[in-house]
Design an enzyme around this catalytic site. Structure first.
Site, short mmCIF file in Angstrom:
data_model
loop_
_atom_site.label_atom_id
_atom_site.label_comp_id
_atom_site.label_asym_id
_atom_site.label_seq_id
_atom_site.Cartn_x
_atom_site.Cartn_y
_atom_site.Cartn_z
CE LYS A 118 43.46 49.64 38.39
NZ LYS A 118 44.42 50.03 39.46
N GLY B 254 48.23 46.79 34.03
CA GLY B 254 49.50 46.23 34.53
C GLY B 254 50.69 47.12 34.24
NE ARG C 290 54.08 52.13 39.58
CZ ARG C 290 54.95 53.13 39.49
NH1 ARG C 290 56.25 52.89 39.50
NH2 ARG C 290 54.53 54.37 39.35
CE LYS D 46 49.49 50.06 40.84
NZ LYS D 46 48.91 50.92 39.83
N GLY D 47 45.98 44.70 42.31
CA GLY D 47 45.48 43.35 42.55
C GLY D 47 44.41 43.31 43.63
CE LYS E 17 36.66 38.60 47.42
NZ LYS E 17 36.29 37.80 46.31
CG HIS E 18 38.33 42.70 39.98
ND1 HIS E 18 38.61 42.42 38.68
CD2 HIS E 18 39.33 43.52 40.39
CE1 HIS E 18 39.72 43.02 38.32
NE2 HIS E 18 40.19 43.69 39.35
N1 LIG Z 1 52.80 41.34 39.53
C1 LIG Z 1 51.70 42.05 39.73
N2 LIG Z 1 51.36 42.46 40.98
C2 LIG Z 1 50.22 43.17 41.18
N3 LIG Z 1 49.37 43.53 40.19
C3 LIG Z 1 49.68 43.14 38.94
C4 LIG Z 1 50.84 42.39 38.66
N4 LIG Z 1 50.88 42.16 37.33
C5 LIG Z 1 49.81 42.73 36.80
N5 LIG Z 1 49.06 43.32 37.77
C6 LIG Z 1 47.80 43.99 37.52
O1 LIG Z 1 48.05 45.39 37.40
C7 LIG Z 1 46.76 46.00 37.54
C8 LIG Z 1 46.95 47.47 37.80
O2 LIG Z 1 47.35 48.03 36.58
P1 LIG Z 1 48.14 49.40 36.47
O3 LIG Z 1 49.39 49.32 37.25
O4 LIG Z 1 48.26 49.72 35.04
O5 LIG Z 1 47.14 50.40 37.19
S1 LIG Z 1 47.16 51.99 37.11
O6 LIG Z 1 46.47 52.37 35.88
O7 LIG Z 1 48.55 52.44 37.16
O8 LIG Z 1 46.39 52.41 38.31
C9 LIG Z 1 46.12 45.24 38.68
O9 LIG Z 1 44.73 45.22 38.42
P2 LIG Z 1 43.66 44.79 39.54
O10 LIG Z 1 43.89 43.34 39.79
O11 LIG Z 1 42.35 45.04 38.94
O12 LIG Z 1 43.93 45.64 40.74
C10 LIG Z 1 46.76 43.85 38.62
O13 LIG Z 1 45.89 42.84 38.26
#
Ligand SMILES: Nc1ncnc2c1ncn2[C@@H]1O[C@H](COP(=O)(O)OS(=O)(=O)O)[C@@H](OP(=O)(O)O)[C@H]1O
Length: 328
Positions: free
Chosen positions: A81, A83, A85, A290-291, A293-294
């Site tokens: 979580k 980032g 990906r 990804k991203g 809402k918390h």
């Molecule tokens: N460009 C872009 N687009 C979307 N999301 C982004 C981006 N850059 C960083 N993030 C943040 O990445 C968070 C998810 O992290 P991971 O990819 O490491 O998650 S996982 O462990 O593989 O499930 C995810 O966390 P959450 O916001 O809590 O969902 C994102 O905040």
């Protein structure tokens, strides 16, 4: 009539040659590396083939473009979580980086690990010799055996770890599990009930999401096997707000010329995140998981979490000789 026939034949030959040339150069672009890039990196088609021929396993599992599967020279080890990906996808924009699409979970899963390096390699993308094969599996970060296993495979491998404000990471982790449970029709716990130990009214150190965010404890294990210069730490919060600066630092760490620029990355106002422009799809954002809402968390709990992590953060900063803007 004869002259006309000759003219038609000449045009047909010219057309055929043009189609062949276009097809051949497209093949190269499609594999994530343009002719232009090959030239700039002094990787001409001829030299790529020559380099391939010099490699022992050239004919083994080489695809029609002469690319092979290789064990990764760099691994994104986590943390979950933070980032991982987004970073993997952004780095894939670089012509000399070939990322594995899926998390392979080789070093954190005994069953996979026992399948051996050949199995692991099979899960890697095809690449040219000068390209860097990159894999990400965020659970490596917290897996006891992972550092030693990776070191055994390649003691000079490069590792990338992403860290994010530990409190935000706990909330992100909770949010992910929350939505997964909802999707499966399962009951969900309240954040407070998981994060606070009811008996002591202190942070529940038995909650896995809290344990993962104690970055110092995990990194200590990695530094038993790897030198500091082998591990690059990415600021996961900055990756969200200013991805290019974090990506450029990774390019430098990997010894690559900077190739990812503002032309490849743009802020998507609908998504609220940076997305990519790729030659294949023009625009690409990460999926909606990804991203997310918390949930709203009471400030007293946020404060408790921040206070809990503060001493660990301090030790972490001195361990890695790098600081982050986490102290509220
Ligand atoms: N460009 C872009 N687009 C979307 N999301 C982004 C981006 N850059 C960083 N993030 C943040 O990445 C968070 C998810 O992290 P991971 O990819 O490491 O998650 S996982 O462990 O593989 O499930 C995810 O966390 P959450 O916001 O809590 O969902 C994102 O905040």
């Amino acid at each position: 009539m004869k002259t006309k026939g000759k003219q038609v034949l000449s045009i047909a030959v010219i057309l055929f040659v043009t189609v062949c040339l276009t097809y051949y150069s497209n093949l190269i672009v499609w594999n994530g590396i343009s002719m232009n890039d090959l030239d700039k990196e002094s990787l001409t088609v001829g030299s790529v083939r020559k380099l391939l021929e010099e490699e022992e396993l050239v004919t083994e599992r080489a695809n029609s473009n002469g690319q092979q599967k290789r064990l990764p020279q760099c691994v994104i080890i986590g943390a979950r979580k933070c980032g991982t990906r987004a970073l993997l996808e952004f780095l894939g924009l670089h012509p000399l980086i070939q990322p594995a699409d899926q998390e392979v979970h080789f070093f954190d899963d005994d069953r996979n690990y026992n399948r051996g390096y050949e199995w692991y390699k099979e899960h890697m993308p095809y690449s040219y010799p000068k390209q860097i094969t990159l894999e990400k599996s965020p659970r490596y970060f917290i897996t006891e055996k992972a550092p030693e296993r990776i070191h055994q495979m390649n003691s000079s491998i490069k590792l990338i770890v992403l860290l994010r404000n530990p409190t935000t990471r706990v909330i992100s982790d909770y949010t992910q599990v929350y939505y997964n449970k909802i999707a499966k029709g399962k009951d969900v716990d309240k954040f407070e009930d998981l994060v606070i130990d009811k008996k002591t009214n202190q942070i529940n150190t038995g909650y896995r999401a809290v344990q993962i965010s104690i970055y110092y404890n995990h990194l200590l294990r990695w530094f038993k096997f790897f030198k500091r210069e082998q591990v690059h730490v990415v600021d996961g919060d900055k990756l969200i707000t200013n991805p290019l600066s974090e990506i450029n630092k990774v390019e430098q760490f990997l010894g690559l010329q900077s190739r990812v620029t503002e032309n490849n990355i743009y802020f998507n106002t609908t998504r609220g995140f940076y997305c990519m422009r790729t030659p294949k799809t023009n625009q690409k954002c990460l999926g909606l998981t990804k991203g997310r809402k918390h949930p709203h968390i009471e400030s007293s709990i946020l404060q408790k979490l921040n206070e809990f992590f503060r001493p660990y953060n301090k030790k972490l900063f001195s361990l890695i000789n790098q600081t982050f803007d986490w102290d509220d």
